[in-house]
Write a protein that holds these residues in place. Structure first.
Motif, mmCIF file in Angstrom:
data_model
loop_
_atom_site.group_PDB
_atom_site.id
_atom_site.type_symbol
_atom_site.label_atom_id
_atom_site.label_comp_id
_atom_site.label_asym_id
_atom_site.label_seq_id
_atom_site.Cartn_x
_atom_site.Cartn_y
_atom_site.Cartn_z
ATOM 1 N N UNK A 168 60.420 37.880 -22.054
ATOM 2 C CA UNK A 168 61.805 37.536 -21.748
ATOM 3 C C UNK A 168 61.824 36.274 -20.902
ATOM 4 N N UNK A 169 62.763 35.450 -21.274
ATOM 5 C CA UNK A 169 62.936 34.210 -20.486
ATOM 6 C C UNK A 169 64.430 33.973 -20.365
ATOM 7 N N UNK A 170 64.933 34.093 -19.142
ATOM 8 C CA UNK A 170 66.367 33.968 -18.959
ATOM 9 C C UNK A 170 67.078 35.044 -19.735
ATOM 10 N N UNK A 171 68.037 34.653 -20.543
ATOM 11 C CA UNK A 171 68.830 35.620 -21.282
ATOM 12 C C UNK A 171 68.196 35.953 -22.638
ATOM 13 N N UNK A 172 67.014 35.383 -22.885
ATOM 14 C CA UNK A 172 66.421 35.511 -24.220
ATOM 15 C C UNK A 172 65.232 36.451 -24.247
ATOM 16 N N UNK A 173 65.128 37.126 -25.373
ATOM 17 C CA UNK A 173 63.914 37.889 -25.660
ATOM 18 C C UNK A 173 63.197 37.122 -26.749
ATOM 19 N N UNK A 174 61.954 36.732 -26.491
ATOM 20 C CA UNK A 174 61.220 35.886 -27.446
ATOM 21 C C UNK A 174 59.879 36.510 -27.761
ATOM 22 N N UNK A 175 59.215 35.950 -28.791
ATOM 23 C CA UNK A 175 57.883 36.443 -29.188
ATOM 24 C C UNK A 175 56.929 35.289 -29.310
ATOM 25 N N UNK A 176 55.686 35.737 -29.391
ATOM 26 C CA UNK A 176 54.624 34.772 -29.695
ATOM 27 C C UNK A 176 54.531 33.662 -28.644
ATOM 28 N N UNK A 177 54.805 34.006 -27.402
ATOM 29 C CA UNK A 177 54.712 32.984 -26.346
ATOM 30 C C UNK A 177 53.866 33.512 -25.218
#
Lengths: 391, 740
Positions: A365-374
């Motif tokens: 999670x970064x800020x308001x985002x849920x992301x992958x592959x990072x």
């Protein structure tokens, strides 16, 4: 980071870290011993699913009295050895330089964004009042990696967090995808999250690395089940087969390594965000690590050299000063990619050298985002370091 | 591949399948665009939104938080300020409470703002009603109504309020009397911004102490007054407004001859007055009754003086004066002696005045006698001098002829001395004559414009040889001014002063200097002679007074300065003398200046420098000095007068005898015979000429003012001969009948 730098950290570490085998008899005590004397504001435990989580939580809560205790299960740990497995990694923030507050979000299936915002704001205010001298702040989220609620949660938390930067990781379960747990004090929770608010004398920098480059290969999700993050059909064909066709592969050959090597991403406003595939269902559906919807255009991305990219990016964190510590939540797919490409040794070496601690996640999670592959994390700098305002 | 959609197509598909796929794809895309998937896609939508807006939202959020933080800080500061103000208010209240006095603050609108617990503590009824916001006027009203306030006697409550309100506008400190002999000092002070700060201090103790002190002081003063009263020589009695005796001294009893028992505190005035008044005699200014009326008077009593005579003969001077309390003081002085003395003096005065009147009459008679005597003396002297001159001239002539006849030097010497003695006597007589003339008065002088230049020149000629003969340096400074004076007397004055100076100066010099001083001219004569002692400076002006007793008679008769003084007095010329023994003497004569243009034309003509027509006249010029003869001859010839020059009297007589013509006038040089040592003296020559050839106008030229020639009735002219003087002489000659 150099060896000398690590020794310096060992003698006067601002951020303490430790790791013990997951199945040791008294892991909490050993960790406490290795972490050194407290008191601590916050103790984080990243434990292999192999560990006895219940006992660990109980022991740790008794040992680290007065400290906030949070933790989760992992899909692999990052210890002093770099990529590691079957261990329990601990990171402790001493009260001398940190103040911490935690907020438990117990049932992710019933999120009330308004209540959440209120709770977050209160927690922040309480922390700010308790530690007005600490100028720097951040929020760290640990969330059940199988809850399929990270997107909504991150979005809901953003309102309350305001300018407080947030980073987080989704708890993992190795590569089994059966059960991920969140530790909140001596409690173990499922379908939950724990948010830590931290104020610090140390300047911090939150980072988010991905080494993927989108290609021209695009596809459209034509049938999906967004609640379960399942894509049934792409380009009006069974999803797995169509994904395989674009890669020039047979639909039956798809493995997690394939997903790691050929991630899918969505392009938005000149940027791309990986939508990672968790697994292929027997019926040919694709199960994703993150929110997905019909009509979404997916682009096939190609990874760059993981090791080179990582080294370069971690080096950049050393400017203008070497971080005192780096805490990183690293996507399981990166570990799989390194494994697939036989880069594990090199990557581990790079992580070791840069003093990175953390675990492998089911999502970041970064800020308001849920992301992958990072790789998403935080770098702690010695107090007084002047960091360029990097947004 | 050119299109991003190329990868959607599977080349293995049939055409129909491809179309069907594309339609499906298009449909989901369109639905996605329209966001028609509803609740199902919420999570992705959130992700999408977060991805798109994250940066902007975070920026906005950061800005908002910054604004909020500022707001928070401002609120914090406001709260701090509020706390500070509250603390200040509290501190002020505490400070006011800490003040030992009663304290109150009225704001610029004159309403009570603050007061401490001691304010109006002594006035419980006022204290009860005090409240912040109370107007000052209400406060004053309250105080005026307070039972604790002691209004000053004779002042109504309304008036007190008015006075207090009036006083409020000034900054001042005053005392307020409270009931029960308590005192409050109120100090009101205007402060910046128009408010008033009021302090109330309980000064009861101070005032009581002061009162005791004042009482003590009064006692002391009373003792001092008592001692003073007993000390003075007057009898004093003091009555209060009720006419009761409150103070007196023992002297009073003595003077008024009243028993001491009568004099006691509270004795009524009338009782005392009867005691001494019934047997006293009052003077005409104030009767017994009048004094009673005065004493009983209501209004302010004017001070009163009176006199009574006691039966014993003692006279008392009484003086009564009101005291500020409405009573009065009467003092008595024994003036018996003074009154008697005054009477004696009055008597003495009367007799003295009579004597003075008698004496005045006597003196007037004596003065008349003296004046008569003086007049007759002057007349006598004038007559005597004149009468004496004729026989004296004759005596001289006889002696001269006998001397001339005497061949034997032994005979000749006494004769010579006798002649000299006669000449001296003649000089004295002339001087006496001058003096007597001067004493007759102003009729003798004629003040006209006189030019100083010729006069001074003549004096120079006259005295230069004398001075040179004594080895003195004579300087007569020239002057072109014209003065108002009598020419003859001015000449005499200067002659006498210069002559005296030369006479008494043995060595050194004599300086004559006219000097202009404003509208006057002062002619000063300085010498380096022996000087005159201060005590002698008056005496020298007396007749026959000579400082230097050794001087021979020929050098002066001691009349010179007497003449000078009288002449100056007559001419109204100021004569002054400055001298110091051993430092020389300086006489000065000051006279009025006449502007030269104011000269009378006649006078101008009379002394004109221009030669006149003297034609058909013959002058006989006798003189041993050929240069002098030549000079005068030239002067006369320029005036068309024929001149017969001869060196001596003998030659003159011989010449006239020879030619048988008598000249129109004679000019004889006085020195002609002196220098030869033998031969005829000039006067003799003149007398001889007159004797043989008739009386012709004659003028003797002389350098010696004391030569005495004029004494024998012959005119003389000073040497060196001044043309003007010569002209004057010629003019007089012209008026005379021509020669036969």
């Amino acid at each position: 980071m150099t060896m000398a730098g690590r020794h310096t950290d060992a003698r006067a570490p601002i951020v303490r870290r430790a790791s013990v085998p997951a199945r040791g008899p008294r892991p909490a005590e050993e960790l406490a011993e290795e972490l050194g004397p407290g008191p601590f504001a916050l103790v984080m435990l990243f434990a292999s699913p192999e560990a006895d989580l219940v006992r660990l939580a109980g022991q740790a809560a008794r040992i680290f009295t007065g400290a906030r205790l949070v933790g989760c299960t992992t899909a692999g740990e990052i210890s002093r050895a770099g990529y590691d497995e079957d261990t329990i990694v601990a990171v402790a923030l001493p009260a001398s330089h940190f103040g911490a507050e935690t907020l438990t979000i117990p049932d992710l299936s019933r999120l009330e964004p308004r209540d959440l915002t209120t709770a977050v704001v209160r927690a922040r205010e309480a922390l700010a009042q308790d530690h007005p001298a600490f100028a720097h702040e951040f929020a760290m989220l640990l969330v059940d990696g199988l809850s399929v609620k990270e997107d909504e949660l991150a979005s809901a938390l953003a309102t309350g967090l305001g300018s407080m930067p947030l980073f987080g990781g989704s708890a993992g379960d190795g590569t089994r995808f059966r059960q991920t747990l969140i530790m909140d004090g001596d409690r173990l929770l499922r379908n939950a999250a724990v948010l830590s608010f931290v104020r610090s004398a140390c300047p911090v920098r939150i980072f988010n690395l991905d080494h993927l480059v989108p290609t021209a290969k695009r596809m459209v999700v034509t049938l999906a089940e967004p609640r379960r993050r399942i894509v049934r059909r792409i380009n009006d064909e069974p999803a797995a087969r169509e994904y395989a066709r674009l890669l020039g592969k047979d639909g039956q050959q798809l493995t997690p390594f394939t997903f790691a090597a050929h991630p899918l991403a969505v392009r938005m406003g000149g940027r791309h965000h990986v939508r990672a595939i968790q697994q292929v269902a027997p019926n040919g559906d694709l199960l994703f690590f993150c929110a997905i919807d019909e009509g979404v255009v997916l682009t096939v991305a190609e990874p760059q050299d993981l090791a080179l990219h990582l080294e370069r990016e971690l080096d950049r964190l050393g400017d203008p000063a070497q971080p005192a510590a780096i805490l990183a939540f690293d996507c399981i797919l990166r570990r799989l990619e390194a494994q697939e490409k036989q880069l594990t040794g090199r990557v581990s070496d790079i992580l070791r050298r840069h003093g990175v601690t953390g675990f492998s996640t089911y999502g970041e999670q970064l800020g308001a985002m849920h992301v992958n592959h990072t790789m998403t994390g935080i770098a702690f700098y010695p107090p007084g370091t002047a960091l360029p305002e990097d947004g | 591949m050119a299109r991003i959609s190329d990868w959607l197509i599977d080349p293995a598909d049939t055409q129909e399948r491809t179309v069907e796929k594309l339609l499906t794809v298009t449909e989901v895309l369109m639905r996605q665009v329209e966001q028609a998937s509803g609740e199902r896609g919420a999570a992705y939508e959130q992700f999408r939104r977060a991805a798109l807006l994250e940066d902007r939202v975070r920026q906005r959020t950061r800005d908002l938080e910054y604004a909020l933080r500022l707001l928070g800080e401002t609120n914090g500061r406001l709260a701090t300020a509020k706390r500070t103000a509250e603390r200040a208010q509290r501190d002020l209240a505490n400070a006011i409470e800490a003040v030992q006095e009663g304290f109150a603050l009225f704001d610029e609108a004159d309403t009570l703002r603050l007061y401490n617990s001691r304010f109006c503590r002594d006035m419980p009824d006022v204290r009860q009603s005090l409240r912040a916001g109370m107007p000052f006027s209400e406060y004053v009203e309250l105080v005026s109504l307070s039972a604790a306030l002691a209004l000053p006697p004779g002042q109504a409550r309304r008036d007190w309020v008015a006075a207090r309100m009036q006083r409020h506008h000034d900054r001042q400190v005053f005392n307020v009397a409270l009931a029960g002999d308590r005192w409050l000092q109120v100090s009101a002070q205007r402060i910046n911004g128009g408010g008033t700060v009021m302090f109330q201090t309980d000064v009861t103790d101070i005032i009581r102490l002061e009162r005791i002190e004042r009482g003590k002081m009064l006692d002391d003063q009373a003792r001092i007054i008592r001692a003073t009263l007993e000390h003075i020589n007057q009898g004093v009695c003091v009555f209060d407004a009720g006419l009761r005796l409150v103070g007196w001294n023992q002297r009073l009893a003595q003077l008024l001859d009243v028993p001491a028992a009568v004099l006691r505190q509270g004795t009524g005035f009338d009782s005392l007055h009867r005691r001494f008044g019934h047997d006293s005699v009052y003077d005409e200014h104030l009767s017994f009754e009048a004094l009673s009326v005065w004493a009983h008077g209501n209004g302010p009593r004017p001070p009163l003086s009176f006199e009574i005579r006691r039966p014993s003969g003692v006279i008392l001077d009484g003086f009564a004066q009101e005291t500020p309390e409405g009573g009065f003081v009467i003092s008595f002085s024994d003036v018996t002696r003074e009154r008697l003395a005054v009477q004696a003096m009055l008597r003495a005065n009367a007799s003295l005045e009579a004597r003075v009147a008698a004496r005045t009459l006597d003196l007037e008679a004596a003065l008349a006698d003296a004046e008569r005597a003086n007049a007759s003396r002057v007349r006598f002297v004038a007559a005597a001098s004149h009468d004496l001159l004729q026989p004296l001239s004759a005596a001289k002539l006889f002696v001269a002829s006998v001397r001339d006849d005497a061949q034997n030097p032994q005979t000749r010497s006494p004769l010579e001395k006798a002649l000299n003695a006669l000449v001296s006597v003649e000089g004295i007589l002339h001087a006496l004559l001058d003096i007597s003339r001067l004493e007759v008065g102003e009729s003798a002088v004629e003040v006209v414009p006189v030019r100083l230049a010729p006069l001074l020149a003549q004096l120079t000629d006259e005295f230069a040889p004398v001075a040179a003969g004594k080895g003195l340096r004579l300087t007569i400074l020239p002057c072109r001014l014209t003065v108002a004076s009598d020419p003859a007397y001015l000449r005499r004055i200067l002659q006498n002063l210069i002559g005296n100076a030369i006479r008494y100066t043995r060595t050194g010099r004599v300086l004559v200097g006219p000097r202009r001083i404003g509208g006057n001219v002062r002619i000063e004569v300085h010498d380096t002679g022996p000087g005159i002692a201060r005590e002698d400076q008056q005496a020298i002006f007396r007749e026959f007074h000579r400082l230097d007793g050794s001087a021979s008679a020929s050098e002066g008769m001691g009349l010179g300065l007497a003449i000078v003084e009288r002449a100056c007095a007559l001419l109204n010329h100021r004569l002054s003398l400055a001298s110091e023994p051993g430092r020389g003497t300086s006489f000065s004569v000051e006279m009025g200046l006449v502007a030269s243009r104011a000269l009378h034309p006649d006078v101008m003509a009379a002394i004109a420098d221009e030669p006149r027509d003297g034609s058909n006249r013959i002058a006989l010029l006798v003189g041993s000095d050929p240069d002098l003869r030549r000079d005068i001859g030239l002067l006369l010839e320029r005036r068309a007068i024929a001149v017969w020059e001869v060196g001596s009297g003998e030659e003159a007589l011989a010449l006239l005898d020879e030619i048988g013509i008598v000249p129109d006038f004679y000019l004889v040089d006085h020195e002609s015979d002196h220098q030869s040592g033998t031969g005829m003296r000039c006067v003799e020559t003149v007398l001889a000429l007159r004797d043989r050839h008739g009386d012709r106008p004659t003028c003797i030229l002389t350098a010696d003012p004391a030569c005495g020639t004029w004494a024998v009735g012959i005119g003389c002219m000073r040497k060196p001969v001044d043309a003007a003087a010569l002209d004057a002489f010629l003019a007089s000659v012209a008026s005379m009948p021509a020669r036969p």
